[in-house]
Design an enzyme around this catalytic site. Structure first.
Site, mmCIF file in Angstrom:
data_model
loop_
_atom_site.group_PDB
_atom_site.id
_atom_site.type_symbol
_atom_site.label_atom_id
_atom_site.label_comp_id
_atom_site.label_asym_id
_atom_site.label_seq_id
_atom_site.Cartn_x
_atom_site.Cartn_y
_atom_site.Cartn_z
ATOM 1 N N GLY A 48 -1.104 -12.076 8.593
ATOM 2 C CA GLY A 48 -1.819 -12.645 9.739
ATOM 3 C C GLY A 48 -2.530 -13.940 9.393
ATOM 4 O O GLY A 48 -2.713 -14.814 10.246
ATOM 5 N N PRO B 293 -4.703 -7.208 0.882
ATOM 6 C CA PRO B 293 -4.231 -8.228 1.836
ATOM 7 C C PRO B 293 -5.210 -8.467 2.989
ATOM 8 O O PRO B 293 -5.153 -9.497 3.645
ATOM 9 C CB PRO B 293 -2.905 -7.644 2.343
ATOM 10 N N HIS C 297 -9.487 2.596 19.030
ATOM 11 C CA HIS C 297 -8.563 1.679 19.711
ATOM 12 C C HIS C 297 -9.099 1.253 21.075
ATOM 13 O O HIS C 297 -8.991 0.089 21.464
ATOM 14 C CB HIS C 297 -7.189 2.329 19.826
ATOM 15 N N ASP D 236 -9.783 -2.154 5.386
ATOM 16 C CA ASP D 236 -11.064 -2.602 4.827
ATOM 17 C C ASP D 236 -10.873 -3.919 4.061
ATOM 18 O O ASP D 236 -9.755 -4.267 3.689
ATOM 19 C CB ASP D 236 -11.613 -1.512 3.888
ATOM 20 N N GLU E 110 1.591 -7.708 11.857
ATOM 21 C CA GLU E 110 1.275 -6.676 10.870
ATOM 22 C C GLU E 110 2.008 -7.028 9.570
ATOM 23 O O GLU E 110 3.214 -7.282 9.581
ATOM 24 C CB GLU E 110 1.751 -5.312 11.412
ATOM 25 N N ASP F 33 -7.408 -5.870 13.869
ATOM 26 C CA ASP F 33 -7.363 -4.423 13.625
ATOM 27 C C ASP F 33 -6.911 -4.217 12.177
ATOM 28 O O ASP F 33 -5.761 -3.833 11.908
ATOM 29 C CB ASP F 33 -6.378 -3.798 14.632
ATOM 30 N N SER F 34 -7.808 -4.501 11.243
ATOM 31 C CA SER F 34 -7.393 -4.567 9.835
ATOM 32 C C SER F 34 -7.874 -3.360 9.038
ATOM 33 O O SER F 34 -8.723 -2.580 9.497
ATOM 34 C CB SER F 34 -7.997 -5.833 9.195
ATOM 35 N N GLN G 134 0.855 -1.208 0.000
ATOM 36 C CA GLN G 134 0.000 0.000 0.000
ATOM 37 C C GLN G 134 0.883 1.247 0.000
ATOM 38 O O GLN G 134 2.096 1.166 0.211
ATOM 39 C CB GLN G 134 -0.896 -0.002 1.255
HETATM 40 N N1 SAM Z 1 -5.462 1.012 13.768
HETATM 41 C C1 SAM Z 1 -5.865 1.950 12.734
HETATM 42 C C2 SAM Z 1 -7.210 2.494 13.071
HETATM 43 O O1 SAM Z 1 -7.275 3.311 13.971
HETATM 44 O O2 SAM Z 1 -8.164 2.094 12.406
HETATM 45 C C3 SAM Z 1 -5.955 1.371 11.364
HETATM 46 C C4 SAM Z 1 -5.879 -0.050 11.238
HETATM 47 S S1 SAM Z 1 -4.298 -0.615 10.939
HETATM 48 C C5 SAM Z 1 -3.424 0.649 10.159
HETATM 49 C C6 SAM Z 1 -4.695 -1.747 9.645
HETATM 50 C C7 SAM Z 1 -3.505 -2.604 9.314
HETATM 51 O O3 SAM Z 1 -3.890 -3.893 8.848
HETATM 52 C C8 SAM Z 1 -2.639 -2.012 8.185
HETATM 53 O O4 SAM Z 1 -1.431 -1.543 8.749
HETATM 54 C C9 SAM Z 1 -2.431 -3.168 7.214
HETATM 55 O O5 SAM Z 1 -1.120 -3.228 6.688
HETATM 56 C C10 SAM Z 1 -2.764 -4.366 8.095
HETATM 57 N N2 SAM Z 1 -3.143 -5.586 7.374
HETATM 58 C C11 SAM Z 1 -3.960 -5.692 6.291
HETATM 59 N N3 SAM Z 1 -4.055 -6.984 5.907
HETATM 60 C C12 SAM Z 1 -3.269 -7.715 6.771
HETATM 61 C C13 SAM Z 1 -2.958 -9.104 6.900
HETATM 62 N N4 SAM Z 1 -3.461 -10.021 6.042
HETATM 63 N N5 SAM Z 1 -2.140 -9.486 7.915
HETATM 64 C C14 SAM Z 1 -1.620 -8.565 8.777
HETATM 65 N N6 SAM Z 1 -1.871 -7.228 8.702
HETATM 66 C C15 SAM Z 1 -2.696 -6.821 7.710
#
Ligand code: SAM
Length: 280
Positions: free
Chosen positions: A138, A162, A62, A158, A106, A155-156, A31
């Site tokens: 994950g 991935p 959070h 949308d 992550e 905590d993903s 991304q």
């Molecule tokens: N915590 C923040 C919030 O306040 O909403 C946003 C969520 S956090 C940034 C979402 C994370 O999920 C991203 O950093 C993304 O890289 C991660 N992510 C997406 N798909 C994933 C997967 N299959 N395994 C692990 N992490 C993943």
């Protein structure tokens, strides 16, 4: 001259906000991350142009992703966070004295590296000796886990790219397997106001209900998230969030929250009629 950014919630609606300056931009194999400074929300993290978190209101999401599950579980010693690279969820998990180990998986190390510079108040949680940061998918991480965690928090981003697999039955079943016999899974479950997301919200609820005896969706009002109303889905093997002992509810006041409290813990699980209809 200040510019404006629109965070599109659907092709024909969004949240627009003024930007003072773009402070950082980088692309990873997963991304593009951008950090912008804004007069209204402070620093804002965008992933592929989608608002992820803001200095002003990150505490809502959070606190609400983390605390209801960690208070419902009587002894949440080992916690897994899927996603959450900014460490905002990790910061809240580590506020619970019962937590002995918090593993954060992550997929994109860029997110945590950028959070270290621009959101140090969140990233600092990674320095806690109980925290373990892993940078991998994950979905793959969970494949060989069994009866290992008390709580799993997803905590993903949308359900695209991935993160798409994090909303599928196979992943939810792997979470169920990775949880101990009295474990709790909680995942962010998008906005019930966005029509295009309603089928996936319903499918996740059906899948969780086929795996767990207790499935309790709840909401939070998050002004910067899609349409301002966010859904979470808690799935529990044994404990119900609606049957907390009085001393567990009292423990909430010691968590130094700015959104979550004992009243919110109960009220959040009262769902508007249109949300209940989506889930039926
Ligand atoms: N915590 C923040 C919030 O306040 O909403 C946003 C969520 S956090 C940034 C979402 C994370 O999920 C991203 O950093 C993304 O890289 C991660 N992510 C997406 N798909 C994933 C997967 N299959 N395994 C692990 N992490 C993943």
């Amino acid at each position: 001259m200040n510019s404006w950014h629109t965070d599109y919630h659907s092709p024909n609606r969004g949240l627009s906000f003024e930007i003072n300056e773009s402070q950082y931009r980088e692309s990873s194999p997963y991304q593009t991350i951008e950090i912008v400074q804004t007069p209204e929300f402070g620093k804002v993290m965008l992933l592929d142009g989608v608002l992820m978190l803001t200095e002003k209101d990150e505490f809502v999401y959070h606190e609400m992703l983390c605390h209801p599950s960690l208070l419902t579980h009587p002894q949440p010693e080992k916690v897994l966070i899927i996603g959450g690279g900014d460490c905002g969820t990790l910061k809240r998990v580590l506020q619970h004295p019962a937590v002995r180990k918090a593993v954060q998986v992550e997929i994109d190390e860029m997110v945590s590296r950028v959070a270290k510079t621009f959101f140090p108040q969140l990233y600092e949680a990674s320095q806690d000796p109980r925290a373990e940061l892993r940078f991998e998918d994950g979905i793959a991480y969970l494949k060989d886990k069994a009866s290992e965690f008390d709580v799993i928090l997803v905590d993903s981003t949308d359900p695209v790219g991935p993160a798409e697999g994090l909303f599928r039955m196979s992943f939810l079943a792997d979470c169920h397997k990775a949880l101990k016999a009295d474990g709790i899974l909680c995942l962010q479950s998008e906005s019930p106001w966005i029509d295009a997301l309603q089928p996936i919200i319903r499918q996740v609820h059906l899948d969780l209900s086929s795996l767990f005896p207790i499935v309790k969706p709840y909401t939070a009002a998050i002004q910067t998230y899609q349409a301002g109303l966010w859904l979470f889905q808690m799935a529990s093997k044994q404990f119900s969030p609606l049957l907390l002992e009085p001393e567990r509810l009292e423990a909430i006041s010691r968590l130094d929250c700015r959104y979550y409290n004992s009243g919110i813990h109960t009220a959040a699980f009262c769902l508007p009629e249109f949300v209940q209809q989506i889930l039926r």
